[in-house]
Write a protein that holds these residues in place. Structure first.
Motif, PDB file in Angstrom:
ATOM      1  N   TYR A  30      -3.519   2.888   3.721  1.00 20.45           N
ATOM      2  CA  TYR A  30      -2.171   1.547   3.104  1.00 20.45           C
ATOM      3  C   TYR A  30      -2.584   1.544   2.141  1.00 20.45           C
ATOM      4  CZ  TYR A  30       0.743  -1.676   1.198  1.00 20.45           C
ATOM      5  OH  TYR A  30       1.867  -2.605   0.455  1.00 20.45           O
ATOM      6  N   ILE A  78      -0.723   6.853   3.260  1.00 22.92           N
ATOM      7  CA  ILE A  78       0.591   6.974   4.957  1.00 22.92           C
ATOM      8  C   ILE A  78       1.490   8.220   4.048  1.00 22.92           C
ATOM      9  CG2 ILE A  78       1.974   6.302   5.902  1.00 22.92           C
ATOM     10  CD1 ILE A  78       0.090   3.359   5.735  1.00 22.92           C
ATOM     11  N   ILE A 125      -5.684   2.274   9.655  1.00 26.08           N
ATOM     12  CA  ILE A 125      -3.735   2.257   9.225  1.00 26.08           C
ATOM     13  C   ILE A 125      -4.214   1.646   8.723  1.00 26.08           C
ATOM     14  CG2 ILE A 125      -1.677   1.877   9.970  1.00 26.08           C
ATOM     15  CD1 ILE A 125      -2.385   2.388  12.726  1.00 26.08           C
TER      16      ILE A 125
END
Length: 160
Positions: free
Chosen positions: A29, A34, A25
């Motif tokens: 980012y 995303i 994640i």
């Protein structure tokens, strides 16, 4: 913590899952992915990264990190020092190899965007290391150790 090979694999699985999940994640980012990736692409990137990290943990980084950490803490009986040294050695090793993986996949998807692979690698490694070390020491390490002891660690029942 883990005392058998089975427990070691279970502990490594739990730790890799959590670390790769959050680091995936984080890297999505950093790379502005995303909202750009589909859910299936995100899950497949996570699963590939997890498989590579788990193999590295079992066969390359894990055994070597433990050897180095045990040599560094050979003269102490303090478990906290051992845990911290293993964690730091693991983060250094995993960040080293997983940054190579991340850079290769970035080059595959986006092509070469700069003239220096070394500076790209050092940038990726630095960003990953700065995130992974506190994530490991403050969040994932304690959480996985707690869950492992509570739900996985075999307990011996003594009959009277």
């Amino acid at each position: 913590m883990p005392t058998t090979k089975k427990e070691s694999i279970q502990f490594g699985f739990m730790m890799c899952f959590g670390m790769v999940f959050f680091m995936t994640i984080y890297n999505f980012y950093l790379n502005g992915m995303i909202g750009e990736l589909t859910l299936i692409e995100g899950i497949s990137d996570f699963l590939i990264g997890f498989a590579i990290a788990f193999i590295l943990d079992l066969f390359i980084v894990g055994p070597n990190a433990k050897k180095i950490a045990f040599k560094l803490t050979a003269k102490t009986t303090n478990k906290v020092y051992r845990i911290l040294s293993i964690s730091i050695c693991m983060v250094i090793g995993m960040a080293f190899f997983m940054s190579i993986y991340g850079l290769v996949t970035t080059y595959i998807h986006n092509g070469f965007t700069t003239s220096s692979i070394l500076s790209d690698y050092l940038s990726v490694f630095g960003k990953n290391f700065m995130m992974a070390l506190p994530l490991q020491i403050i969040i994932m390490g304690p959480l996985v150790r707690f869950l492992f002891v509570k739900y996985v660690k075999s307990t011996k029942v003594v009959s009277v």
